[in-house]
Design an enzyme around this catalytic site. Structure first.
Site, PDB file in Angstrom:
ATOM      1  N   LEU A  29      15.963  37.968  17.171  1.00  0.00           N
ATOM      2  CA  LEU A  29      17.205  37.580  16.494  1.00  0.00           C
ATOM      3  C   LEU A  29      17.033  36.366  15.589  1.00  0.00           C
ATOM      4  O   LEU A  29      16.319  35.432  15.925  1.00  0.00           O
ATOM      5  CB  LEU A  29      18.270  37.276  17.560  1.00  0.00           C
ATOM      6  CG  LEU A  29      18.511  38.438  18.529  1.00  0.00           C
ATOM      7  CD1 LEU A  29      19.557  38.044  19.563  1.00  0.00           C
ATOM      8  CD2 LEU A  29      18.940  39.703  17.791  1.00  0.00           C
ATOM      9  N   HIS A  30      17.672  36.434  14.424  1.00  0.00           N
ATOM     10  CA  HIS A  30      17.665  35.323  13.474  1.00  0.00           C
ATOM     11  C   HIS A  30      19.117  35.019  13.093  1.00  0.00           C
ATOM     12  O   HIS A  30      20.057  35.640  13.619  1.00  0.00           O
ATOM     13  CB  HIS A  30      16.796  35.670  12.259  1.00  0.00           C
ATOM     14  CG  HIS A  30      17.107  37.000  11.635  1.00  0.00           C
ATOM     15  ND1 HIS A  30      18.313  37.261  11.015  1.00  0.00           N
ATOM     16  CD2 HIS A  30      16.389  38.150  11.556  1.00  0.00           C
ATOM     17  CE1 HIS A  30      18.306  38.494  10.556  1.00  0.00           C
ATOM     18  NE2 HIS A  30      17.165  39.069  10.885  1.00  0.00           N
ATOM     19  N   ASP A  31      19.295  34.083  12.162  1.00  0.00           N
ATOM     20  CA  ASP A  31      20.662  33.650  11.812  1.00  0.00           C
ATOM     21  C   ASP A  31      21.530  34.793  11.287  1.00  0.00           C
ATOM     22  O   ASP A  31      22.754  34.735  11.381  1.00  0.00           O
ATOM     23  CB  ASP A  31      20.617  32.519  10.770  1.00  0.00           C
ATOM     24  CG  ASP A  31      20.143  31.212  11.395  1.00  0.00           C
ATOM     25  OD1 ASP A  31      20.029  31.145  12.637  1.00  0.00           O
ATOM     26  OD2 ASP A  31      19.882  30.260  10.635  1.00  0.00           O
ATOM     27  N   HIS A  33      21.664  37.787  12.539  1.00  0.00           N
ATOM     28  CA  HIS A  33      22.287  38.403  13.721  1.00  0.00           C
ATOM     29  C   HIS A  33      23.403  37.507  14.270  1.00  0.00           C
ATOM     30  O   HIS A  33      24.434  37.994  14.721  1.00  0.00           O
ATOM     31  CB  HIS A  33      21.248  38.622  14.825  1.00  0.00           C
ATOM     32  CG  HIS A  33      20.160  39.587  14.466  1.00  0.00           C
ATOM     33  ND1 HIS A  33      18.884  39.197  14.144  1.00  0.00           N
ATOM     34  CD2 HIS A  33      20.170  40.934  14.388  1.00  0.00           C
ATOM     35  CE1 HIS A  33      18.144  40.254  13.887  1.00  0.00           C
ATOM     36  NE2 HIS A  33      18.892  41.332  14.022  1.00  0.00           N
ATOM     37  N   LYS A 144      25.071  44.008   5.759  1.00  0.00           N
ATOM     38  CA  LYS A 144      24.936  44.735   4.494  1.00  0.00           C
ATOM     39  C   LYS A 144      23.532  44.636   3.920  1.00  0.00           C
ATOM     40  O   LYS A 144      23.250  45.243   2.903  1.00  0.00           O
ATOM     41  CB  LYS A 144      25.947  44.190   3.479  1.00  0.00           C
ATOM     42  CG  LYS A 144      27.354  44.728   3.724  1.00  0.00           C
ATOM     43  CD  LYS A 144      28.190  44.679   2.464  1.00  0.00           C
ATOM     44  CE  LYS A 144      29.062  43.469   2.442  1.00  0.00           C
ATOM     45  NZ  LYS A 144      29.982  43.414   1.308  1.00  0.00           N
ATOM     46  N   ASP A 146      21.027  45.963   5.260  1.00  0.00           N
ATOM     47  CA  ASP A 146      20.664  47.382   5.402  1.00  0.00           C
ATOM     48  C   ASP A 146      21.839  48.201   4.882  1.00  0.00           C
ATOM     49  O   ASP A 146      22.563  48.842   5.657  1.00  0.00           O
ATOM     50  CB  ASP A 146      20.352  47.696   6.860  1.00  0.00           C
ATOM     51  CG  ASP A 146      19.127  46.947   7.342  1.00  0.00           C
ATOM     52  OD1 ASP A 146      18.052  47.134   6.762  1.00  0.00           O
ATOM     53  OD2 ASP A 146      19.250  46.140   8.285  1.00  0.00           O
ATOM     54  N   GLN A 149      22.053  51.951   5.644  1.00  0.00           N
ATOM     55  CA  GLN A 149      22.352  52.152   7.074  1.00  0.00           C
ATOM     56  C   GLN A 149      23.845  51.992   7.327  1.00  0.00           C
ATOM     57  O   GLN A 149      24.471  52.795   8.037  1.00  0.00           O
ATOM     58  CB  GLN A 149      21.563  51.145   7.905  1.00  0.00           C
ATOM     59  CG  GLN A 149      22.014  51.045   9.354  1.00  0.00           C
ATOM     60  CD  GLN A 149      21.097  50.186  10.192  1.00  0.00           C
ATOM     61  OE1 GLN A 149      20.026  50.636  10.574  1.00  0.00           O
ATOM     62  NE2 GLN A 149      21.501  48.963  10.499  1.00  0.00           N
ATOM     63  N   SER A 181      15.260  38.559   7.624  1.00  0.00           N
ATOM     64  CA  SER A 181      14.829  39.843   8.180  1.00  0.00           C
ATOM     65  C   SER A 181      13.711  39.593   9.179  1.00  0.00           C
ATOM     66  O   SER A 181      12.880  38.682   8.981  1.00  0.00           O
ATOM     67  CB  SER A 181      14.288  40.736   7.052  1.00  0.00           C
ATOM     68  OG  SER A 181      13.511  41.786   7.595  1.00  0.00           O
TER      69      SER A 181
HETATM   70  O1  PAF Z   1      19.712  47.514  12.132  1.00  0.00           O
HETATM   71  C1  PAF Z   1      19.083  47.628  13.208  1.00  0.00           C
HETATM   72  O2  PAF Z   1      18.608  46.663  13.807  1.00  0.00           O
HETATM   73  C2  PAF Z   1      18.881  49.012  13.808  1.00  0.00           C
HETATM   74  O3  PAF Z   1      18.703  49.962  12.817  1.00  0.00           O
HETATM   75  C3  PAF Z   1      20.007  49.426  14.766  1.00  0.00           C
HETATM   76  C4  PAF Z   1      21.336  49.540  14.036  1.00  0.00           C
HETATM   77  C5  PAF Z   1      20.120  48.414  15.896  1.00  0.00           C
HETATM   78  C6  PAF Z   1      19.703  50.800  15.379  1.00  0.00           C
HETATM   79  O4  PAF Z   1      18.507  50.789  16.103  1.00  0.00           O
END
Ligand code: PAF
Length: 278
Positions: A29-31, A33, A144, A146, A149, A181
């Site tokens: 985890l980074h900032d 998250h 955003k 990603d 996604q 990232s």
């Molecule tokens: O963005 C991510 O870290 C991953 O793609 C996720 C959404 C946790 C699914 O594994």
């Protein structure tokens, strides 16, 4: 903060607290998250964060094995961020049998990131649907950075009529502009110094479109050659509609410039939204 590893314990814990908001992660985890968690916190009595490196979304030659796993440090950060529940299952818990039922996203899964990473969005959609059915949140937060996604998952929730609100979060950047990232950790010192160029190229494209440029192909090609001139291997720089990531049509006002490029062995992605005034 409760740290839970099994599906049975998770279900039991969340039965007592069904008002929950969910932040799925792959850990390290980074900032960026932490910002997702800060957006989540005020929205529910209980914030659930999952940590699960999902093999299904990695290609056979991708970095599943070397993806950084930093569980202790992650738990410390999550506890400081006042997360209520951490769900950290092992693979057998999420995939007790081979996952033969899969979520097949629309053709959106084959463009941009999907063209470079076949099967990636199928893997993401499948694990997120599964995590949703375990956590049963009323809302879930996705960054955003990603972008594709986020669009794939937003559409999945709509198409399956899941009672979950998908909330997008702005990209968090280092002071020099590089989007945070997990994969930034793979960069050498020299590459790290070079890495902000990706955002600079995107910002330049953003500025040109804001100033009236409409030859998107020229902007894309020019951006890619600027990256290539600096030793990058660009996969794409693409100007698209925000709504469905298709090429813009006349009159579209909400665009996004997306890019993916390799710097040494590391593949970085980033994007910048362009909102033209009406
Ligand atoms: O963005 C991510 O870290 C991953 O793609 C996720 C959404 C946790 C699914 O594994």
């Amino acid at each position: 903060m409760d740290i839970i590893h099994s599906v049975a314990d998770l279900r039991e814990r969340l039965q007592r607290e069904p008002n929950n908001v969910f932040v799925p992660t792959m850990g390290n985890l980074h900032d960026g998250h932490i910002q997702l968690i800060n957006i989540a916190k005020p929205r529910a009595a209980c914030t659930v964060v999952s940590i699960f490196v999902n093999r299904l979304q990695f290609g056979p030659r991708e970095d599943f094995d070397r993806y950084p796993r930093t569980f202790e440090a992650d738990c410390k950060r999550l506890s400081e961020a006042s997360v209520n529940v951490v769900f950290a299952p092992d693979e057998k818990e999420i995939y007790p049998e081979p996952q033969t039922y899969l979520v097949e996203p629309s053709d959106l899964q084959h463009i941009l990131e999907g063209a470079a990473r076949p099967g990636h969005f199928r893997g993401v959609a499948t694990v997120v649907l599964k995590l949703f059915s375990l956590v049963m949140p009323h809302s879930a937060i996705f960054g955003k950075k990603d972008y594709q996604q986020y669009i794939v998952l937003r559409d999945m929730v709509r198409q399956f009529a899941l009672p979950i609100e998908i909330i997008p979060a702005e990209t968090v950047r280092a002071p020099d502009g590089l989007a945070l990232s997990t994969r930034n950790a793979y960069l050498s010192l020299e590459e790290r110094r070079e890495a902000p160029l990706l955002y600079q190229v995107l910002k330049k494209a953003h500025g040109e479109i804001m100033n009236g440029a409409r030859d998107f192909q020229r902007i894309e090609l020019h951006s890619m050659s600027e990256l290539a001139d600096h030793g990058w291997k660009p996969d794409y720089v693409a100007v698209r509609r925000q709504v469905d990531l298709q090429p813009p049509r006349q009159g579209d006002r909400n665009l996004v410039v997306l890019a993916a490029a390799r710097l040494g062995r590391t593949r970085l992605i980033d994007n910048v939204e362009v909102n033209l005034s009406h």
